[in-house]
Design an enzyme around this catalytic site. Structure first.
Site, PDB file in Angstrom:
ATOM      1  N   ARG A  93       0.867  -1.171   0.000  1.00  0.00           N
ATOM      2  CA  ARG A  93       0.000   0.000   0.000  1.00  0.00           C
ATOM      3  C   ARG A  93       0.906   1.225   0.000  1.00  0.00           C
ATOM      4  O   ARG A  93       2.016   1.197   0.543  1.00  0.00           O
ATOM      5  CB  ARG A  93      -0.895   0.029   1.234  1.00  0.00           C
ATOM      6  CG  ARG A  93      -1.811  -1.186   1.381  1.00  0.00           C
ATOM      7  CD  ARG A  93      -2.619  -1.086   2.667  1.00  0.00           C
ATOM      8  NE  ARG A  93      -3.521  -2.231   2.841  1.00  0.00           N
ATOM      9  CZ  ARG A  93      -3.205  -3.340   3.494  1.00  0.00           C
ATOM     10  NH1 ARG A  93      -2.010  -3.461   4.051  1.00  0.00           N
ATOM     11  NH2 ARG A  93      -4.083  -4.328   3.599  1.00  0.00           N
ATOM     12  N   LYS A 118      -1.772  -2.024   7.616  1.00  0.00           N
ATOM     13  CA  LYS A 118      -3.184  -1.831   7.928  1.00  0.00           C
ATOM     14  C   LYS A 118      -3.578  -2.765   9.060  1.00  0.00           C
ATOM     15  O   LYS A 118      -3.274  -3.948   9.041  1.00  0.00           O
ATOM     16  CB  LYS A 118      -4.036  -2.118   6.685  1.00  0.00           C
ATOM     17  CG  LYS A 118      -5.468  -1.635   6.810  1.00  0.00           C
ATOM     18  CD  LYS A 118      -6.188  -1.775   5.484  1.00  0.00           C
ATOM     19  CE  LYS A 118      -7.612  -1.251   5.598  1.00  0.00           C
ATOM     20  NZ  LYS A 118      -8.331  -1.367   4.300  1.00  0.00           N
ATOM     21  N   HIS A 183      -1.827   2.588  -6.003  1.00  0.00           N
ATOM     22  CA  HIS A 183      -2.657   1.452  -5.608  1.00  0.00           C
ATOM     23  C   HIS A 183      -2.966   0.545  -6.797  1.00  0.00           C
ATOM     24  O   HIS A 183      -3.153  -0.667  -6.617  1.00  0.00           O
ATOM     25  CB  HIS A 183      -3.961   1.927  -4.968  1.00  0.00           C
ATOM     26  CG  HIS A 183      -4.563   0.913  -4.044  1.00  0.00           C
ATOM     27  ND1 HIS A 183      -3.929   0.483  -2.895  1.00  0.00           N
ATOM     28  CD2 HIS A 183      -5.725   0.207  -4.107  1.00  0.00           C
ATOM     29  CE1 HIS A 183      -4.680  -0.424  -2.285  1.00  0.00           C
ATOM     30  NE2 HIS A 183      -5.770  -0.614  -3.004  1.00  0.00           N
ATOM     31  N   ARG A 186      -0.356  -1.984  -6.927  1.00  0.00           N
ATOM     32  CA  ARG A 186      -0.598  -3.068  -5.959  1.00  0.00           C
ATOM     33  C   ARG A 186      -1.639  -4.045  -6.511  1.00  0.00           C
ATOM     34  O   ARG A 186      -1.481  -5.266  -6.376  1.00  0.00           O
ATOM     35  CB  ARG A 186      -1.062  -2.473  -4.632  1.00  0.00           C
ATOM     36  CG  ARG A 186      -1.508  -3.505  -3.582  1.00  0.00           C
ATOM     37  CD  ARG A 186      -1.829  -2.774  -2.281  1.00  0.00           C
ATOM     38  NE  ARG A 186      -2.724  -3.522  -1.410  1.00  0.00           N
ATOM     39  CZ  ARG A 186      -2.334  -4.348  -0.444  1.00  0.00           C
ATOM     40  NH1 ARG A 186      -1.045  -4.579  -0.258  1.00  0.00           N
ATOM     41  NH2 ARG A 186      -3.216  -4.947   0.335  1.00  0.00           N
ATOM     42  N   HIS A 209      -3.901  -8.957   4.281  1.00  0.00           N
ATOM     43  CA  HIS A 209      -5.356  -9.074   4.395  1.00  0.00           C
ATOM     44  C   HIS A 209      -5.727  -9.945   5.586  1.00  0.00           C
ATOM     45  O   HIS A 209      -5.176 -11.031   5.760  1.00  0.00           O
ATOM     46  CB  HIS A 209      -5.945  -9.703   3.126  1.00  0.00           C
ATOM     47  CG  HIS A 209      -5.970  -8.778   1.954  1.00  0.00           C
ATOM     48  ND1 HIS A 209      -6.149  -9.211   0.656  1.00  0.00           N
ATOM     49  CD2 HIS A 209      -5.840  -7.423   1.876  1.00  0.00           C
ATOM     50  CE1 HIS A 209      -6.134  -8.175  -0.160  1.00  0.00           C
ATOM     51  NE2 HIS A 209      -5.945  -7.088   0.553  1.00  0.00           N
ATOM     52  N   TYR A 218      -9.810 -10.965  -5.957  1.00  0.00           N
ATOM     53  CA  TYR A 218      -9.001 -10.741  -7.156  1.00  0.00           C
ATOM     54  C   TYR A 218      -9.123 -11.874  -8.166  1.00  0.00           C
ATOM     55  O   TYR A 218      -8.727 -11.711  -9.322  1.00  0.00           O
ATOM     56  CB  TYR A 218      -7.531 -10.547  -6.766  1.00  0.00           C
ATOM     57  CG  TYR A 218      -7.253  -9.207  -6.130  1.00  0.00           C
ATOM     58  CD1 TYR A 218      -6.995  -8.082  -6.911  1.00  0.00           C
ATOM     59  CD2 TYR A 218      -7.250  -9.052  -4.747  1.00  0.00           C
ATOM     60  CE1 TYR A 218      -6.744  -6.848  -6.334  1.00  0.00           C
ATOM     61  CE2 TYR A 218      -7.005  -7.821  -4.160  1.00  0.00           C
ATOM     62  CZ  TYR A 218      -6.749  -6.726  -4.957  1.00  0.00           C
ATOM     63  OH  TYR A 218      -6.507  -5.504  -4.386  1.00  0.00           O
TER      64      TYR A 218
END
Length: 251
Positions: A93, A118, A183, A186, A209, A218
């Site tokens: 990120r 994150k 992004h 990414r 994640h 994805y």
């Protein structure tokens, strides 16, 4: 207390008069929920009175490997080239890339340490040998100390805004029709891994994640997964060949 019709009227007003998107309507109704549940201490939720509008699920536009290479080749600034390449090569990120320190690059184990990603969780991601070479060339020129990618203000890292702006000129030079942002690099990292045969469970920790479902999203974009699945139409028996038209009687 507001009734069903009041909420309905308000929602229609937001959608038709204010022209707000479903996401913005969610925010407005969430504010109502907070007002009643927290401020007034009443147990009430707007969705119990009226269903919240569904947010449209848009798939991101993915750059091909050739497009990524072409775009990065148009980034002339050494520091900008290094950080944008890092976003793609490590799948970071932008908020994680700008916070990197030189000590986060572990060339012995060939990993990059991502601190406080994150969810405030640390993780390790792969360090590509080609990326390591680019970072070493960049380090020899810039000699960064506190931050791997220092900003204009002394003692501060480069800002996310500055990295986003660093995409504008190279994108114009590249003449790519697809948008390019840190992004989107990414996004490309994830899809290119999937298309190369990487497993979703392997990619999940690389991206940081929490949920496997977030990474599995994805799979809807990885075109080789879609194209490799044969359509049932191909399994239908072929119709008998059509006989040639009869020859006219007189010519």
């Amino acid at each position: 207390m507001l009734g069903r019709e009041d909420i309905r009227t308000y929602q229609v007003y937001l959608a038709n008069e204010k022209k707000l998107a479903p996401g913005s309507i969610h925010i407005a109704l969430s504010a109502l929920r907070f007002f009643f549940n927290v401020t007034l201490e009443r147990d009430w939720a707007p969705e119990e009175v009226l269903p919240l509008p569904k947010k449209p699920q848009k798939l991101p536009i993915i750059l091909s490997p050739d497009e990524v290479q072409h775009f990065l080749g148009c980034v002339a600034d050494v520091k900008h080239h290094a950080i944008l390449t890092t976003c793609y090569a490590a799948g970071l990120r932008i908020s994680e890339a700008v916070q990197l320190k030189p000590t986060d690059i572990d060339s012995q184990r060939m990993v990059v340490r991502v601190e406080h990603g994150k969810g405030q969780k640390d993780r390790y991601v792969m360090l590509s040998p080609k990326l390591l070479e680019i970072l070493r060339d960049y380090w020899r020129m810039w000699r960064p100390e506190a931050w791997l990618f220092p900003g204009d203000r002394a003692g501060h890292p480069i800002t996310r805004y500055a990295v986003g702006q660093a995409c504008v000129k190279p994108h114009d030079l590249s003449r790519l029709s697809k948008p390019v942002t840190p992004h989107s690099l990414r996004h490309a990292f994830v899809v290119h891994l999937l298309e190369a045969g990487a497993d979703v469970r392997t990619i999940q920790p690389l991206l940081g994640h929490r949920s496997l479902a977030t990474t599995a999203h994805y799979l809807r974009i990885a075109t080789n997964k879609v194209c490799a699945t044969e359509s049932p139409f191909e399994l239908l028996p072929r119709p008998a060949p059509t006989p040639p038209p009869s020859k006219p009687q007189y010519f």
